[in-house]
Design an enzyme around this catalytic site. Sequence first.
Site, PDB file in Angstrom:
ATOM      1  N   ASP A  60      52.879  42.676   1.389  1.00 23.27           N
ATOM      2  CA  ASP A  60      53.544  43.951   1.148  1.00 23.27           C
ATOM      3  C   ASP A  60      55.040  43.751   0.984  1.00 23.27           C
ATOM      4  O   ASP A  60      55.602  42.704   1.338  1.00 23.27           O
ATOM      5  CB  ASP A  60      53.293  44.904   2.306  1.00 23.27           C
ATOM      6  CG  ASP A  60      51.919  45.560   2.237  1.00 23.27           C
ATOM      7  OD1 ASP A  60      51.518  46.179   3.226  1.00 23.27           O
ATOM      8  OD2 ASP A  60      51.269  45.463   1.181  1.00 23.27           O
ATOM      9  N   LYS A  65      54.661  48.087  -2.322  1.00 24.02           N
ATOM     10  CA  LYS A  65      54.593  49.486  -2.722  1.00 24.02           C
ATOM     11  C   LYS A  65      55.946  50.150  -2.489  1.00 24.02           C
ATOM     12  O   LYS A  65      56.546  50.011  -1.430  1.00 24.02           O
ATOM     13  CB  LYS A  65      53.520  50.229  -1.918  1.00 24.02           C
ATOM     14  CG  LYS A  65      52.126  49.670  -2.091  1.00 24.02           C
ATOM     15  CD  LYS A  65      51.130  50.381  -1.182  1.00 24.02           C
ATOM     16  CE  LYS A  65      49.741  49.787  -1.313  1.00 24.02           C
ATOM     17  NZ  LYS A  65      48.773  50.455  -0.402  1.00 24.02           N
ATOM     18  N   GLY A  94      55.011  45.351   9.842  1.00 28.82           N
ATOM     19  CA  GLY A  94      54.738  45.969  11.143  1.00 28.82           C
ATOM     20  C   GLY A  94      53.376  45.603  11.677  1.00 28.82           C
ATOM     21  O   GLY A  94      52.996  44.432  11.729  1.00 28.82           O
ATOM     22  N   MET A 149      59.607  55.897   7.217  1.00 24.57           N
ATOM     23  CA  MET A 149      59.603  56.264   5.795  1.00 24.57           C
ATOM     24  C   MET A 149      60.114  57.690   5.581  1.00 24.57           C
ATOM     25  O   MET A 149      59.530  58.471   4.828  1.00 24.57           O
ATOM     26  CB  MET A 149      58.193  56.102   5.212  1.00 24.57           C
ATOM     27  CG  MET A 149      57.639  54.692   5.358  1.00 24.57           C
ATOM     28  SD  MET A 149      55.891  54.545   4.943  1.00 24.57           S
ATOM     29  CE  MET A 149      55.128  55.274   6.395  1.00 24.57           C
ATOM     30  N   GLY A 197      65.762  47.314   9.723  1.00 21.90           N
ATOM     31  CA  GLY A 197      65.694  46.949  11.139  1.00 21.90           C
ATOM     32  C   GLY A 197      65.305  45.505  11.374  1.00 21.90           C
ATOM     33  O   GLY A 197      64.404  44.970  10.729  1.00 21.90           O
TER      34      GLY A 197
END
Length: 466
Positions: A32, A54, A86, A161, A189
Amino acid sequence: MIYLVGAGPGSYELLTLRAYEVIKRADVVIFDRLAGDGVLSLIPESAECIDAGKISGFHKINQREIERIMIERSREGKNVVRLKGGDPFLFGRGGEEAEAIIRAGLEFEIVPGVSSALSVPAYSGIPATHRDYCSGVNIFTAHDKNNMIPDFNNTTSIFLMGVANSFELQEKLLQSMKPETPCAVIENGTMSSQRVIRCRLSELHEEIIRNAVTPPTLIIVGKTAELNLNRRENLPLNKKRIIITRPEGRGEKLSFMLRNLGAEVIMMPVIKTDTIKKSLDDVEISGYDWAGFTSVTGVNSLIEILRMTGRDIRELGNSKIAAIGSATKEALNFHGLKTDYVPDIFDGKNLAEGLVKRGGKILMFRAENGTPEIDKVFRENEISFKNICVYRINYVKLSHVPNFADIIIFTSSSTVRGFAENTDTLRGSLAVCIGKQTADEALRAGFKNIRIAERAEAESIVKACS
């Protein structure tokens, strides 16, 4: 086998050990956008890499296609890693992918990751809960499939988001919360580019626009958002992104030291070494006054060859032993060999010049394609010497190259050449080099800002980075 792997919040150092293990053994990696560069640098050279990143409103590969690729590659008998930012089960659509794998009748493993929802605030010195302020935490996505903003109570609320919907989010929050409620907006972060913007709820959307905040971003709303328990801000290498180009397995000590000083470190080995197993066939290694070693790899390769061929180090006889630097000396000591000479400056030229002063016949154990400086010094001084090339250096084809770095560490001329083989970018970074030969190679490769470490030691390299 399919692994649904949480890549953590972005920083390489917050990846789990299990995630590291399965990534290093992957045949296929589908990653991702939120997987950090340091994590992506772990992908094996031989692995097939599929970018499924994405961005809001644009998907390189849609969800059904991702699931199809995972299942297809697994049925081909490959280890497939689905690498997700994550934790795969927190707003990561990992549940949907697990269901698809089950329907296909295939085996899979969930590898949990450190979620940005809690780790990014903690990394920034903001506790999600605190007994003096609140007793709970809410974690939301700021845009679910119905674009609904949820209701919530007087607790810490964390929104992932949320940049695109910050105005709507602010309006909804103000219906039940005070305008002066503390907020924190955390961009990128755990990375060297992390920013923390603090404001009041009534200012949230305005501050996001004014600071040109871009994803990935996390929004925290509640009393704990005004706390700052972050010690990293005062570390000397905070916000510095550093690339280490040493061979795999050789940069861990240096990486640990740099991370302790606040740096984001990306391990990017651009060379690898292979022992030349037949280099001692029909070769006599006794009868020399000096046996010289130009690297840790040279020591380890010689020991490996002797062990494989049923020989041992006693064949060196009464030869004294010279090492190019302290790390090579330590490698010799590890194998029970006392070092008789180490030059004050750890490079090939100074090693050769020191041996010339000591005189006698010299046997050098070194790389097949190593620096010519040693031979040049010996020939100019008419010294009797012999090279035995116990290993060769090969360039690694990288699966991923970061788009920026503050510092790139080069420990040899070959690491510079290996880096140049992979990319013609990042030449504006500071090149920290071991030795003048490496620095000259960096200059030829197009680097303008070059700094030479005083000694070929981790401590000296760290000092040069500061």
